[in-house]
Design an enzyme around this catalytic site. Structure first.
Site, PDB file in Angstrom:
ATOM      1  CB  SER A 139      -0.889  -0.031   1.252  1.00 16.67           C
ATOM      2  OG  SER A 139      -1.587   1.195   1.397  1.00 16.67           O
ATOM      3  CE  LYS A 165      -4.768   0.212   0.636  1.00 18.60           C
ATOM      4  NZ  LYS A 165      -5.449  -0.569   1.690  1.00 18.60           N
ATOM      5  CE  LYS A 167      -3.920   4.071   2.449  1.00 26.14           C
ATOM      6  NZ  LYS A 167      -5.138   3.477   3.042  1.00 26.14           N
ATOM      7  CG  ASP A 192      -7.803   2.571   0.966  1.00 25.91           C
ATOM      8  OD1 ASP A 192      -8.927   3.076   1.127  1.00 25.91           O
ATOM      9  OD2 ASP A 192      -7.186   1.979   1.882  1.00 25.91           O
ATOM     10  CD  GLU A 217      -8.873  -0.712   1.138  1.00 29.75           C
ATOM     11  OE1 GLU A 217      -7.989  -1.085   0.337  1.00 29.75           O
ATOM     12  OE2 GLU A 217      -8.692  -0.695   2.365  1.00 29.75           O
ATOM     13  CG  ASP A 242     -10.462  -0.572   5.472  1.00 33.56           C
ATOM     14  OD1 ASP A 242     -10.731  -0.990   6.608  1.00 33.56           O
ATOM     15  OD2 ASP A 242      -9.344  -0.052   5.216  1.00 33.56           O
ATOM     16  CE  LYS A 266      -7.200  -2.001   7.007  1.00 32.61           C
ATOM     17  NZ  LYS A 266      -7.260  -0.529   7.058  1.00 32.61           N
ATOM     18  N   GLY A 294      -4.151  -3.997   6.358  1.00 34.29           N
ATOM     19  CA  GLY A 294      -3.120  -3.750   7.364  1.00 34.29           C
ATOM     20  C   GLY A 294      -3.270  -2.366   7.966  1.00 34.29           C
TER      21      GLY A 294
HETATM   22  O1  OSB Z   1      -7.030   2.072   4.892  1.00 32.99           O
HETATM   23  O2  OSB Z   1      -5.985   0.286   4.517  1.00 32.99           O
HETATM   24  C1  OSB Z   1      -6.028   1.389   5.069  1.00 32.99           C
HETATM   25  C2  OSB Z   1      -2.739   2.151   6.876  1.00 32.99           C
HETATM   26  C3  OSB Z   1      -3.218   2.803   7.991  1.00 32.99           C
HETATM   27  C4  OSB Z   1      -4.565   3.012   8.120  1.00 32.99           C
HETATM   28  C5  OSB Z   1      -5.448   2.571   7.129  1.00 32.99           C
HETATM   29  C6  OSB Z   1      -4.986   1.893   6.024  1.00 32.99           C
HETATM   30  C7  OSB Z   1      -3.593   1.707   5.878  1.00 32.99           C
HETATM   31  C8  OSB Z   1      -2.968   1.077   4.726  1.00 32.99           C
HETATM   32  C9  OSB Z   1      -1.617   0.440   4.918  1.00 32.99           C
HETATM   33  O3  OSB Z   1      -3.427   1.104   3.617  1.00 32.99           O
HETATM   34  C10 OSB Z   1      -1.668  -1.040   5.012  1.00 32.99           C
HETATM   35  C11 OSB Z   1      -0.394  -1.660   5.517  1.00 32.99           C
HETATM   36  O4  OSB Z   1       0.538  -1.830   4.715  1.00 32.99           O
HETATM   37  O5  OSB Z   1      -0.291  -1.971   6.714  1.00 32.99           O
HETATM   38 MG    MG Z   2      -8.277   0.962   3.592  1.00 33.71          MG
END
Ligand code: OSB
Ligand code: MG
Length: 373
Positions: A139, A165, A167, A192, A217, A242, A266, A294
């Site tokens: 991510s 992925k 953001k 995401d 996402e 999510d 998660k 994650g």
């Molecule tokens: O929305 O998936 C998410 C990290 C912190 C809070 C929310 C998210 C995320 C990530 C990182 O996308 C996922 C990871 O590599 O741990």
């Molecule tokens: Mg997310």
């Protein structure tokens, strides 16, 4: 499972873990993590769980302070009073506490690890996992410009991550997607939004529909399960939820309303592994694929996520990257490392299968509190 309560002590620790670089989403930037570590002790065994809560209440309502408050003042007193004999019993007990998933999960996951170690079995086997290797992705946070993003993604691709992925945020969405798919044709890509759009501003996803994405996402607010169903109707790109899925109940509603075609599980967000497995099983029966998200976990939380992601309906690569993607030095040993094909290998040793580096935890520790029955 054992037939008596054997936990003698629970230790809460908060560590300050610097990230290699800040992580930026649509709504916040994280400079470091402060996981709440739960060590559950009994019979000479230590079980570990991580409250992977973000620093700010911008992902959901929880913060490190609320996690500590819920654990100290509600979850731990309940645990020692009711003495649940198994992790699912503990999960059931903690349902008295509304929401606050990261807090409940930290305790529940420690009990799972402790139980697996007490039985001499890897955690993934106890959860019903059927494979010892899992596909993973990465991510990528919002970057200062597109050139930086392309460079970062190129590096992660070379390391072998199976999907990327990124953001996105309003105004930083279409352009990076277009640039990535032009530079890397056929890239397994998803976006995401961390709930940054409304139905009105989500018109951009109709335009984005010309680009085949693995999934989009959490485009809308966490309570917008109905609104996601309206948006999904207009898109061929699948929506993945999510933040909206806090328990099996929201998963049932989202699937009934056709608000999403995929669910991100998660364990922290949904209050633990018991609920994660219940959502996994329900989605499997309804042919909705899931994958493991994650929260920039330390090695403790990531090892727990790895165990969960071995279940059969985890059908997309997880956001479970190697230790060095997040941290200069992890708090487990050995480091979690990526294999050339973009997979992680589950250890065969009992519980989460990684050793906790106590010396390193001592060095990073900000708080330590001990609780006894
Ligand atoms: O929305 O998936 C998410 C990290 C912190 C809070 C929310 C998210 C995320 C990530 C990182 O996308 C996922 C990871 O590599 O741990
Ligand atoms: Mg997310």
């Amino acid at each position: 499972m054992s037939d008596s309560f054997q936990i003698e002590e629970v230790v809460l620790r908060v560590v300050k873990l610097p990230l290699k670089e800040p992580f930026t989403t649509s709504l916040w930037t994280t400079p470091h993590k402060t996981p709440i570590l739960v060590e559950m002790r009994g019979q000479g065994i230590s079980g570990w769980g991580e409250g992977a809560v973000p620093l700010f209440p911008f992902y959901n309502h929880e913060t490190p302070q609320t996690v500590l408050h819920i654990l100290r003042d509600f979850a731990l007193p309940l645990f020692f009073k009711e003495k649940p004999k198994t992790p699912p019993e503990l999960a059931q007990l903690l349902k008295r506490i509304q929401r606050n998933g990261f807090a409940r999960a930290a305790l529940e996951m420690a009990y799972w690890d402790w139980t697996a170690k007490a039985q001499g079995k890897p955690l993934y086997q106890l959860l019903g996992g059927a494979r010892q290797e899992i596909p993973v992705g990465v991510s990528v946070g919002i970057q200062k410009d597109t050139a930086t993003l392309l460079k970062k993604v190129g590096e992660f691709r070379e390391q072998g991550y199976q999907r990327i992925k990124i953001k996105i945020a309003p105004g930083k969405d279409l352009e990076p997607v277009k640039a990535l798919l032009t530079e890397f044709p056929g890239l397994p890509l998803m976006v995401d939004a961390n709930s940054a759009y409304t139905l009105k501003s989500a018109a951009i996803f109709r335009e984005m529909n010309q680009y085949p994405l693995l999934m989009i996402e959490q485009p809308l607010h966490e309570t917008d399960i109905y609104e996601h169903s309206l948006l999904q109707k207009e898109l061929s790109n699948p929506i993945c939820l999510d933040e909206s899925i806090e328990s099996l109940r929201e998963a049932e509603a989202a699937i009934a309303l056709r608000s999403c075609k995929i669910i991100n599980i998660k364990p922290g967000r949904v209050a633990g592994l018991t609920e994660s497995v219940a959502i996994h099983d329900y989605c499997q029966r309804h042919d909705i694929p899931v994958w493991c998200g994650g929260m920039l976990e330390s090695g403790i939380g990531r090892a727990t996520n790895m165990a969960l992601a071995t279940l059969p309906n985890f059908r997309y690569p997880g956001d479970i990257s190697e230790s060095s993607r997040y941290y200069h030095e992890d708090i487990v040993e050995p480091d979690i490392t990526l294999r050339p094909g973009g997979t992680l290998q589950l250890p065969s040793s009992p519980g989460i299968g990684f050793e906790v580096n106590m010396k390193r935890i001592e060095g990073l520790k900000q708080l330590e509190e001990r609780f006894r029955p």
